[in-house]
Design a protein around this motif. Structure first.
Motif, PDB file in Angstrom:
ATOM      1  N   ASN A 155      -6.259   2.645  -1.323  1.00  0.00           N
ATOM      2  CA  ASN A 155      -5.225   2.143  -0.685  1.00  0.00           C
ATOM      3  C   ASN A 155      -4.394   2.568  -0.395  1.00  0.00           C
ATOM      4  OD1 ASN A 155      -4.067   0.093   0.781  1.00  0.00           O
ATOM      5  ND2 ASN A 155      -4.160  -1.652   0.022  1.00  0.00           N
ATOM      6  N   PRO A 156      -3.775   3.608   0.330  1.00  0.00           N
ATOM      7  CA  PRO A 156      -2.057   4.228   0.350  1.00  0.00           C
ATOM      8  C   PRO A 156      -1.196   2.439   0.511  1.00  0.00           C
ATOM      9  CG  PRO A 156      -3.143   5.038   2.344  1.00  0.00           C
ATOM     10  CD  PRO A 156      -4.773   3.521   1.486  1.00  0.00           C
ATOM     11  N   PHE A 157      -1.842   1.546   0.496  1.00  0.00           N
ATOM     12  CA  PHE A 157      -0.367   0.965   0.928  1.00  0.00           C
ATOM     13  C   PHE A 157      -0.021   0.131  -0.399  1.00  0.00           C
ATOM     14  CE2 PHE A 157      -1.303   1.543   5.655  1.00  0.00           C
ATOM     15  CZ  PHE A 157       0.214   2.272   6.078  1.00  0.00           C
ATOM     16  N   LEU A 158      -0.850  -0.458  -1.041  1.00  0.00           N
ATOM     17  CA  LEU A 158      -0.933  -0.515  -2.621  1.00  0.00           C
ATOM     18  C   LEU A 158      -0.536   0.014  -3.172  1.00  0.00           C
ATOM     19  CD1 LEU A 158      -1.462  -3.440  -3.808  1.00  0.00           C
ATOM     20  CD2 LEU A 158      -3.384  -2.465  -4.607  1.00  0.00           C
ATOM     21  N   LEU A 159      -0.577   1.720  -3.190  1.00  0.00           N
ATOM     22  CA  LEU A 159       0.075   2.399  -4.465  1.00  0.00           C
ATOM     23  C   LEU A 159       1.094   2.274  -3.647  1.00  0.00           C
ATOM     24  CD1 LEU A 159      -2.851   5.253  -4.499  1.00  0.00           C
ATOM     25  CD2 LEU A 159      -2.199   3.131  -5.943  1.00  0.00           C
ATOM     26  N   LEU A 160       1.735   2.639  -2.626  1.00  0.00           N
ATOM     27  CA  LEU A 160       2.899   3.071  -2.286  1.00  0.00           C
ATOM     28  C   LEU A 160       3.912   1.349  -2.707  1.00  0.00           C
ATOM     29  CD1 LEU A 160       5.554   4.558  -0.623  1.00  0.00           C
ATOM     30  CD2 LEU A 160       4.715   2.966   1.111  1.00  0.00           C
ATOM     31  N   PHE A 161       3.194   0.039  -3.099  1.00  0.00           N
ATOM     32  CA  PHE A 161       4.209  -0.932  -3.288  1.00  0.00           C
ATOM     33  C   PHE A 161       4.338  -0.600  -4.809  1.00  0.00           C
ATOM     34  CE2 PHE A 161       4.047  -5.018  -4.662  1.00  0.00           C
ATOM     35  CZ  PHE A 161       4.682  -6.058  -4.439  1.00  0.00           C
ATOM     36  N   LEU A 162       3.288  -0.490  -5.085  1.00  0.00           N
ATOM     37  CA  LEU A 162       3.214  -0.385  -6.919  1.00  0.00           C
ATOM     38  C   LEU A 162       4.005   0.673  -7.275  1.00  0.00           C
ATOM     39  CD1 LEU A 162      -0.519  -1.020  -7.921  1.00  0.00           C
ATOM     40  CD2 LEU A 162       1.195  -2.406  -8.172  1.00  0.00           C
ATOM     41  N   GLY A 163       4.795   1.981  -6.623  1.00  0.00           N
ATOM     42  CA  GLY A 163       5.093   3.165  -6.816  1.00  0.00           C
ATOM     43  C   GLY A 163       6.216   3.351  -7.003  1.00  0.00           C
ATOM     44  N   VAL A 164       7.188   1.702  -6.166  1.00  0.00           N
ATOM     45  CA  VAL A 164       8.425   1.420  -5.589  1.00  0.00           C
ATOM     46  C   VAL A 164       8.512   0.386  -6.715  1.00  0.00           C
ATOM     47  CG1 VAL A 164       9.809  -0.090  -3.883  1.00  0.00           C
ATOM     48  CG2 VAL A 164       8.420   2.327  -3.088  1.00  0.00           C
ATOM     49  N   THR A 165       7.687  -0.950  -6.859  1.00  0.00           N
ATOM     50  CA  THR A 165       7.652  -1.901  -7.533  1.00  0.00           C
ATOM     51  C   THR A 165       8.948  -1.532  -9.083  1.00  0.00           C
ATOM     52  OG1 THR A 165       6.961  -3.201  -5.942  1.00  0.00           O
ATOM     53  CG2 THR A 165       7.245  -4.724  -7.595  1.00  0.00           C
TER      54      THR A 165
END
Length: 57
Positions: free
Chosen positions: A26-36
């Motif tokens: 899930n690329p959006f979950l990875l993006l969210f985790l990578g920022v958060t």
């Protein structure tokens, strides 16, 4: 030529997809985790730094 997904025989159940594979797919979950995650860690680090400053007189 596009590959078509193979269907499981009627008597077999579908394989369960592992949780970590679902997260990594899930690329959006990875993006969210990578920022958060870094933001939260830096916030905690900053609070610890401010709390460690001695009180001036």
């Amino acid at each position: 030529m596009a590959e078509t997904p193979q269907k499981a025989p009627a008597g077999e159940a579908r394989e369960k997809v592992p949780m970590m594979q679902q997260v990594l797919d899930n690329p959006f979950l990875l993006l969210f985790l990578g920022v958060t995650v870094p933001a939260v860690l830096y916030l905690i680090w900053g609070i610890m730094e401010v709390a460690s400053v001695p009180v001036g007189q």
